[in-house]
Write an enzyme that holds these catalytic residues in place. Sequence first.
Site, PDB file in Angstrom:
ATOM      1  N   ALA A 174       2.688   3.048  -0.547  1.00 28.49           N
ATOM      2  CA  ALA A 174       1.484   2.496   0.050  1.00 28.49           C
ATOM      3  C   ALA A 174       1.905   1.261   0.848  1.00 28.49           C
ATOM      4  CB  ALA A 174       0.507   2.102  -1.044  1.00 28.49           C
ATOM      5  N   GLU A 176       6.294   0.741  -8.757  1.00 24.29           N
ATOM      6  CA  GLU A 176       5.065  -0.077  -8.774  1.00 24.29           C
ATOM      7  C   GLU A 176       5.138  -1.253  -9.739  1.00 24.29           C
ATOM      8  OE1 GLU A 176       5.124   3.121  -8.267  1.00 24.29           O
ATOM      9  OE2 GLU A 176       3.494   3.755  -6.944  1.00 24.29           O
ATOM     10  N   GLU A 205       4.458   9.960  -4.640  1.00 27.57           N
ATOM     11  CA  GLU A 205       3.212  10.592  -5.089  1.00 27.57           C
ATOM     12  C   GLU A 205       2.753  11.655  -4.081  1.00 27.57           C
ATOM     13  OE1 GLU A 205       1.564   6.625  -5.787  1.00 27.57           O
ATOM     14  OE2 GLU A 205       1.057   7.269  -7.820  1.00 27.57           O
ATOM     15  N   GLY A 258       3.682   5.457  -3.455  1.00 32.05           N
ATOM     16  CA  GLY A 258       2.766   6.439  -2.874  1.00 32.05           C
ATOM     17  C   GLY A 258       3.482   7.533  -2.093  1.00 32.05           C
TER      18      GLY A 258
HETATM   19  N1  CO8 Z   1       4.696  -1.281   2.794  1.00 34.35           N
HETATM   20  C1  CO8 Z   1       4.743  -2.017   3.901  1.00 34.35           C
HETATM   21  N2  CO8 Z   1       5.876  -2.233   4.604  1.00 34.35           N
HETATM   22  C2  CO8 Z   1       7.017  -1.687   4.142  1.00 34.35           C
HETATM   23  C3  CO8 Z   1       7.041  -0.909   2.970  1.00 34.35           C
HETATM   24  C4  CO8 Z   1       5.815  -0.700   2.280  1.00 34.35           C
HETATM   25  N3  CO8 Z   1       5.712   0.054   1.187  1.00 34.35           N
HETATM   26  N4  CO8 Z   1       8.305  -0.511   2.746  1.00 34.35           N
HETATM   27  C5  CO8 Z   1       9.042  -1.021   3.757  1.00 34.35           C
HETATM   28  N5  CO8 Z   1       8.265  -1.728   4.599  1.00 34.35           N
HETATM   29  C6  CO8 Z   1       8.677  -2.434   5.800  1.00 34.35           C
HETATM   30  C7  CO8 Z   1       9.420  -3.711   5.474  1.00 34.35           C
HETATM   31  O1  CO8 Z   1       8.526  -4.743   5.185  1.00 34.35           O
HETATM   32  C8  CO8 Z   1      10.212  -3.933   6.737  1.00 34.35           C
HETATM   33  O2  CO8 Z   1       9.353  -4.472   7.697  1.00 34.35           O
HETATM   34  P1  CO8 Z   1       9.881  -5.686   8.662  1.00 34.35           P
HETATM   35  O3  CO8 Z   1      11.018  -5.070   9.436  1.00 34.35           O
HETATM   36  O4  CO8 Z   1       8.675  -6.010   9.487  1.00 34.35           O
HETATM   37  O5  CO8 Z   1      10.327  -6.764   7.750  1.00 34.35           O
HETATM   38  C9  CO8 Z   1      10.538  -2.518   7.192  1.00 34.35           C
HETATM   39  O6  CO8 Z   1       9.609  -1.654   6.524  1.00 34.35           O
HETATM   40  C10 CO8 Z   1      11.925  -2.081   6.814  1.00 34.35           C
HETATM   41  O7  CO8 Z   1      12.108  -2.278   5.441  1.00 34.35           O
HETATM   42  P2  CO8 Z   1      13.317  -3.127   4.818  1.00 34.35           P
HETATM   43  O8  CO8 Z   1      13.811  -4.143   5.798  1.00 34.35           O
HETATM   44  O9  CO8 Z   1      12.872  -3.632   3.482  1.00 34.35           O
HETATM   45  O10 CO8 Z   1      14.410  -1.977   4.675  1.00 34.35           O
HETATM   46  P3  CO8 Z   1      15.601  -1.908   3.616  1.00 34.35           P
HETATM   47  O11 CO8 Z   1      16.449  -0.776   4.036  1.00 34.35           O
HETATM   48  O12 CO8 Z   1      16.219  -3.254   3.441  1.00 34.35           O
HETATM   49  O13 CO8 Z   1      14.873  -1.556   2.220  1.00 34.35           O
HETATM   50  C11 CO8 Z   1      13.365  -0.339   0.802  1.00 34.35           C
HETATM   51  C12 CO8 Z   1      14.257  -0.314   2.074  1.00 34.35           C
HETATM   52  C13 CO8 Z   1      14.242  -0.456  -0.450  1.00 34.35           C
HETATM   53  C14 CO8 Z   1      12.593   0.994   0.771  1.00 34.35           C
HETATM   54  C15 CO8 Z   1      12.403  -1.542   0.877  1.00 34.35           C
HETATM   55  O14 CO8 Z   1      11.763  -1.534   2.146  1.00 34.35           O
HETATM   56  C16 CO8 Z   1      11.345  -1.531  -0.179  1.00 34.35           C
HETATM   57  O15 CO8 Z   1      11.606  -1.838  -1.326  1.00 34.35           O
HETATM   58  N6  CO8 Z   1      10.084  -1.162   0.208  1.00 34.35           N
HETATM   59  C17 CO8 Z   1       8.973  -1.164  -0.695  1.00 34.35           C
HETATM   60  C18 CO8 Z   1       9.024   0.058  -1.593  1.00 34.35           C
HETATM   61  C19 CO8 Z   1       7.897   0.018  -2.597  1.00 34.35           C
HETATM   62  O16 CO8 Z   1       7.812  -0.863  -3.438  1.00 34.35           O
HETATM   63  N7  CO8 Z   1       6.995   1.018  -2.517  1.00 34.35           N
HETATM   64  C20 CO8 Z   1       5.879   1.123  -3.433  1.00 34.35           C
HETATM   65  C21 CO8 Z   1       4.692   0.475  -2.833  1.00 34.35           C
HETATM   66  S1  CO8 Z   1       3.369   0.384  -3.996  1.00 34.35           S
HETATM   67  C22 CO8 Z   1       2.696   1.912  -3.942  1.00 34.35           C
HETATM   68  O17 CO8 Z   1       3.116   2.798  -3.250  1.00 34.35           O
HETATM   69  C23 CO8 Z   1       1.540   2.088  -4.870  1.00 34.35           C
HETATM   70  C24 CO8 Z   1       0.748   3.357  -4.592  1.00 34.35           C
HETATM   71  C25 CO8 Z   1      -0.482   3.413  -5.467  1.00 34.35           C
HETATM   72  C26 CO8 Z   1      -1.418   2.284  -5.103  1.00 34.35           C
HETATM   73  C27 CO8 Z   1      -2.641   2.255  -5.968  1.00 34.35           C
HETATM   74  C28 CO8 Z   1      -3.490   1.026  -5.620  1.00 34.35           C
HETATM   75  C29 CO8 Z   1      -4.528   0.712  -6.605  1.00 34.35           C
END
Ligand code: CO8
Length: 269
Positions: free
Chosen positions: A76, A145, A125, A122
């Site tokens: 998400a 999460e 998921e 997500g």
């Molecule tokens: N949301 C928003 N932006 C994201 C996300 C995300 N999930 N993942 C990556 N991005 C963005 C980064 O912020 C970055 O943006 P910018 O260049 O503007 O800084 C760009 O994508 C590239 O990412 P990274 O620079 O971080 O790339 P890396 O190769 O260094 O890292 C990772 C890759 C490991 C995938 C890292 O980006 C990361 O950890 N991302 C988040 C992953 C995560 O935690 N996902 C789970 C999110 S929570 C969720 O999905 C819950 C669903 C259910 C919700 C229910 C609500 C009630």
Amino acid sequence: MTQHDLLLDEFDFENITLDQHGPLVVLTVNRPKALNALNGETIGEISQALDMIADNAEISALIITGGGEKAFVAGADISELAAVDGVYGGREVSLAGQDLMNQVSTLPIPVIAAIGGFALGGGLELALACDVRVASPKAKLGLPEVTLGLIPGYGGTQRLARLIGAGRALDMMLTARQVGAEEALSMGLVNYVADDALSKAREVAEQMIKNAPIALSLVKEAVRRGLDTGLDAGLEIEADLFGMVVATKDFREGTSAFLEKRRADFKGE
Ligand code: CO8
């Protein structure tokens, strides 16, 4: 056929693309700068596309994949999630995401996830709501999460445990660790590992859609509904759906073709 041919004119998607190859559609979540994270707008667009696909009898299978080199879907969109507040708001966000995943899982055609990179939160998921998952060797799958102070809210706590068992699912969710493609294959989290996940997904889809379409949709329904019940109730569901499928022309065609030693020509009737 192009996206324009496929869609009603008023649809103008910003965050996804649709490509049709005969009876097969590839839906690409296309926000590579955010690793294809699912913001509200993207969820809405996927949902609209799924409605359109469900209504189109010419489409026999769907592949869902992610644009760019790095990700299937990295979850998400955390920048939107960060603004969610209060019990009611959180529950609504979760239910809206779950609705989308249910739309994927109840689509009456085979749906395959082609995972070429991160499938996290997500994103995993979404892949779990698909029928079959194909991963490339660089895929990383996880439900991180708890690192954000959350729990999976788009069906992950339920679908992951049903797919790989509660013990493995709890390990993944409590550690938040990312699982590589081979480990995912060994635990049944993905069905295939292939260097080119998308072309393998196409190959699997082609194999599926040679079969009788109504039978495909009823197999999906029997498994999905049966998993929510005990064995006896599940067997009742199977018998009911078996009753429906033997009433189809495709059943007559399939058995006749076998006996006449020819290839079946299924019409989905
Ligand atoms: N949301 C928003 N932006 C994201 C996300 C995300 N999930 N993942 C990556 N991005 C963005 C980064 O912020 C970055 O943006 P910018 O260049 O503007 O800084 C760009 O994508 C590239 O990412 P990274 O620079 O971080 O790339 P890396 O190769 O260094 O890292 C990772 C890759 C490991 C995938 C890292 O980006 C990361 O950890 N991302 C988040 C992953 C995560 O935690 N996902 C789970 C999110 S929570 C969720 O999905 C819950 C669903 C259910 C919700 C229910 C609500 C009630």
